[in-house]
Design a protein around this motif. Sequence first.
Motif, short mmCIF file in Angstrom:
data_model
loop_
_atom_site.label_atom_id
_atom_site.label_comp_id
_atom_site.label_asym_id
_atom_site.label_seq_id
_atom_site.Cartn_x
_atom_site.Cartn_y
_atom_site.Cartn_z
N LEU A 71 2.72 -3.41 -3.20
CA LEU A 71 3.34 -2.27 -2.53
C LEU A 71 4.29 -2.74 -1.44
CD1 LEU A 71 0.04 -0.25 -2.02
CD2 LEU A 71 1.76 0.12 -3.79
N ARG A 72 5.39 -2.01 -1.29
CA ARG A 72 6.31 -2.23 -0.17
C ARG A 72 6.34 -0.93 0.61
NH1 ARG A 72 11.57 -3.54 -2.32
NH2 ARG A 72 11.63 -1.34 -2.79
N ALA A 85 6.17 2.26 -1.80
CA ALA A 85 6.63 2.19 -3.18
C ALA A 85 5.93 1.04 -3.89
CB ALA A 85 8.14 1.97 -3.21
N VAL A 86 5.69 1.23 -5.17
CA VAL A 86 5.13 0.17 -6.00
C VAL A 86 6.30 -0.71 -6.43
CG1 VAL A 86 3.98 -0.36 -8.19
CG2 VAL A 86 3.23 1.60 -6.83
N GLN A 97 -1.58 4.29 -8.17
CA GLN A 97 -1.62 5.49 -7.33
C GLN A 97 -2.78 5.44 -6.35
OE1 GLN A 97 0.87 7.84 -7.25
NE2 GLN A 97 -0.21 8.42 -5.38
N ALA A 98 -3.93 4.94 -6.77
CA ALA A 98 -5.09 4.84 -5.87
C ALA A 98 -4.78 3.91 -4.69
CB ALA A 98 -6.32 4.34 -6.63
N MET A 124 2.60 -5.85 0.46
CA MET A 124 1.18 -6.18 0.40
C MET A 124 0.64 -5.90 -1.00
SD MET A 124 -1.86 -4.83 2.91
CE MET A 124 -1.60 -3.11 2.57
N PRO A 125 -0.09 -6.86 -1.58
CA PRO A 125 -0.72 -6.63 -2.88
C PRO A 125 -2.15 -6.14 -2.74
CG PRO A 125 -0.81 -8.95 -2.36
CD PRO A 125 -0.11 -8.27 -1.21
#
Length: 131
Positions: A71-72, A85-86, A97-98, A124-125
């Motif tokens: 995610l950013r 955002a993914v 989404q979770a 971050m992952p």
Amino acid sequence: MSCPHSFSPSSASRLLATAGLAVLLQGCNTTTPAPSATPAVVVPASMPAGCAAPAWPLEAKRHGAQGRVTLRFTVEADGKVSKAAVIRSSGYPALDQAARDALAKCVFNPETLDGKPVASKVIMPYQWINE
């Protein structure tokens, strides 16, 4: 640079992952405004350990879904998350989404520049491991 960490469905793993998130976030990518003529003191954004781990989507868990979503997002000067955002999908929209839903509920300690809170971008992952 990434800061991998795992979230598993067990309560103990969630607690451990949540508690370690603030430490892991320090190694995540952040961007700051361009420095002024004098050297600036920059303190990266960090997240309090009270941020809840993402809830495991039941249907995805039953089907053995797992993977890593990256995610950013922006941590605003007030510590709230915006523009999430993914940027790399886990391959499972429900897991992606979770992770976004959990992130939206987090409040960060914002990055500071010379002692004043500023907005910053973070990558971050989340690692989903179906045990």
